[in-house]
Enzyme design. Sequence first.
Site, PDB file in Angstrom:
ATOM      1  N   TYR A  39       0.840  -1.174   0.079  1.00  0.00           N
ATOM      2  CA  TYR A  39       0.117   0.050   0.058  1.00  0.00           C
ATOM      3  C   TYR A  39       0.923   1.281   0.008  1.00  0.00           C
ATOM      4  O   TYR A  39       0.714   2.223  -0.830  1.00  0.00           O
ATOM      5  CB  TYR A  39      -0.973  -0.261   1.387  1.00  0.00           C
ATOM      6  CG  TYR A  39      -1.791   1.193   1.393  1.00  0.00           C
ATOM      7  CD1 TYR A  39      -2.881   1.396   0.772  1.00  0.00           C
ATOM      8  CD2 TYR A  39      -1.343   2.160   2.457  1.00  0.00           C
ATOM      9  CE1 TYR A  39      -3.640   2.543   0.788  1.00  0.00           C
ATOM     10  CE2 TYR A  39      -2.071   3.011   2.896  1.00  0.00           C
ATOM     11  CZ  TYR A  39      -3.257   3.426   1.957  1.00  0.00           C
ATOM     12  OH  TYR A  39      -3.808   4.758   2.269  1.00  0.00           O
TER      13      TYR A  39
HETATM   14  P1  NDP Z   1     -12.855   4.697   2.209  1.00  0.00           P
HETATM   15  O1  NDP Z   1     -12.773   3.109   2.053  1.00  0.00           O
HETATM   16  O2  NDP Z   1     -13.699   5.388   3.274  1.00  0.00           O
HETATM   17  O3  NDP Z   1     -13.758   5.133   0.593  1.00  0.00           O
HETATM   18  C1  NDP Z   1     -13.072   4.903  -0.333  1.00  0.00           C
HETATM   19  C2  NDP Z   1     -13.580   5.344  -1.601  1.00  0.00           C
HETATM   20  O4  NDP Z   1     -12.875   5.024  -2.758  1.00  0.00           O
HETATM   21  C3  NDP Z   1     -14.890   5.089  -1.753  1.00  0.00           C
HETATM   22  O5  NDP Z   1     -15.808   5.986  -2.029  1.00  0.00           O
HETATM   23  C4  NDP Z   1     -14.946   3.909  -2.984  1.00  0.00           C
HETATM   24  O6  NDP Z   1     -16.049   3.735  -3.774  1.00  0.00           O
HETATM   25  C5  NDP Z   1     -13.805   4.550  -3.651  1.00  0.00           C
HETATM   26  N1  NDP Z   1     -13.423   3.656  -4.654  1.00  0.00           N
HETATM   27  C6  NDP Z   1     -12.617   2.203  -4.074  1.00  0.00           C
HETATM   28  N2  NDP Z   1     -12.131   1.790  -5.236  1.00  0.00           N
HETATM   29  C7  NDP Z   1     -12.523   2.398  -6.329  1.00  0.00           C
HETATM   30  C8  NDP Z   1     -12.542   2.261  -7.617  1.00  0.00           C
HETATM   31  N3  NDP Z   1     -11.986   1.256  -8.483  1.00  0.00           N
HETATM   32  N4  NDP Z   1     -12.991   3.205  -8.585  1.00  0.00           N
HETATM   33  C9  NDP Z   1     -13.686   4.403  -8.009  1.00  0.00           C
HETATM   34  N5  NDP Z   1     -13.846   4.547  -6.800  1.00  0.00           N
HETATM   35  C10 NDP Z   1     -13.155   3.670  -5.646  1.00  0.00           C
HETATM   36  O7  NDP Z   1     -11.453   5.270   2.127  1.00  0.00           O
HETATM   37  P2  NDP Z   1     -10.794   6.702   2.788  1.00  0.00           P
HETATM   38  O8  NDP Z   1     -11.713   7.767   2.587  1.00  0.00           O
HETATM   39  O9  NDP Z   1     -10.422   6.496   4.239  1.00  0.00           O
HETATM   40  O10 NDP Z   1      -9.612   7.071   1.754  1.00  0.00           O
HETATM   41  C11 NDP Z   1      -9.679   7.783   0.689  1.00  0.00           C
HETATM   42  C12 NDP Z   1      -8.158   8.058   0.279  1.00  0.00           C
HETATM   43  O11 NDP Z   1      -7.385   8.462   1.404  1.00  0.00           O
HETATM   44  C13 NDP Z   1      -7.638   6.898  -0.172  1.00  0.00           C
HETATM   45  O12 NDP Z   1      -6.664   7.273  -1.312  1.00  0.00           O
HETATM   46  C14 NDP Z   1      -6.735   6.197   0.980  1.00  0.00           C
HETATM   47  O13 NDP Z   1      -5.599   5.633   0.514  1.00  0.00           O
HETATM   48  C15 NDP Z   1      -6.138   7.717   1.606  1.00  0.00           C
HETATM   49  N6  NDP Z   1      -5.891   7.788   2.967  1.00  0.00           N
HETATM   50  C16 NDP Z   1      -6.762   7.309   3.913  1.00  0.00           C
HETATM   51  C17 NDP Z   1      -6.401   7.293   5.281  1.00  0.00           C
HETATM   52  C18 NDP Z   1      -7.062   6.716   6.452  1.00  0.00           C
HETATM   53  O14 NDP Z   1      -6.706   6.593   7.589  1.00  0.00           O
HETATM   54  N7  NDP Z   1      -8.401   6.736   6.135  1.00  0.00           N
HETATM   55  C19 NDP Z   1      -4.923   7.609   5.664  1.00  0.00           C
HETATM   56  C20 NDP Z   1      -4.107   7.956   4.712  1.00  0.00           C
HETATM   57  C21 NDP Z   1      -4.522   8.127   3.192  1.00  0.00           C
HETATM   58  P3  NDP Z   1     -17.388   2.907  -3.386  1.00  0.00           P
HETATM   59  O15 NDP Z   1     -18.089   3.264  -2.068  1.00  0.00           O
HETATM   60  O16 NDP Z   1     -18.480   2.791  -4.457  1.00  0.00           O
HETATM   61  O17 NDP Z   1     -16.782   1.469  -2.939  1.00  0.00           O
END
Ligand code: NDP
Length: 246
Positions: free
Chosen positions: A154
Amino acid sequence: MTDPTHKTALVTGASRGIGAAIAARLAREGFDVVVNYAGSEDAAAGVVRKIEAQGGRAMSAKADVSDASDVKRLFDCAETKFGGVDVLVNNAGIMKLAKIGDSDDDLFDTQVAVNLKGTFNTLREASARLPDGGRIINLSTSVVGLKLETYGVYAGLKAAVETMTSIMAKEMRGRNITVNAVAPGPTATALFLDGKPEDLVQKMSKMPPLERLGTPEDIANVVAFLAGPDGGWINGQILRANGGLL
Ligand code: NDP
């Protein structure tokens, strides 16, 4: 339907978590917002309804960011409905944790597809389509700096996203387009919380000197800064938003 007085922000993965907060915040800043999702159709529709209830304009758009033709269609939809994309927020992401030695092909391939190829697909499309003055904001992670065990694949992919961020910022020379990344620390969303025992969540929430988990709104505030007029001189940078964790 297009309105040249409004700028449009496309937020990938905006149905839930950090992306949903970014969509809501950018709508409050006056952007028309494209709320992308992969599977959570109802949740994405809810984000749109909330924005509209507050007087904003938004549309939901299904697209798997790992699929280049889906991404093309996503930008086409934004053009048809709102006249184009001015701000791209590459937020969609998935996280699967295991020691490198214990990681199977699926763990590796699915994260490469969404977190790396997905970001590449939208960056390539944005390079062809964003107008002068556009903004691009990628989501990385503070684990790129922390280098915690089990985050190898990741964090390695997010490191690649950070490198593409800085290089693309240079490639946009002459177009007044900035490219930056925001690297959150642990943030209270499903991606972080699901599957973690409560004592580990508590331990990680105490790691930053500010002694709490980030909220999606904390991260949305940083993205709004980079997308707005005050962030215009920040370019090619990685902003770690983590309460001082690192
Ligand atoms: P969530 O799991 O809460 O949400 C993920 C989102 O990404 C959802 O809206 C999901 O859509 C969407 N998604 C997943 N796969 C796809 C795809 N193939 N195409 C389009 N959309 C997709 O994650 P977070 O909000 O926590 O994370 C958001 C970003 O922040 C990520 O890039 C993560 O790596 C980064 N991040 C998060 C941290 C944390 O602690 N939460 C820390 C550091 C970075 P659907 O609902 O339709 O599946």
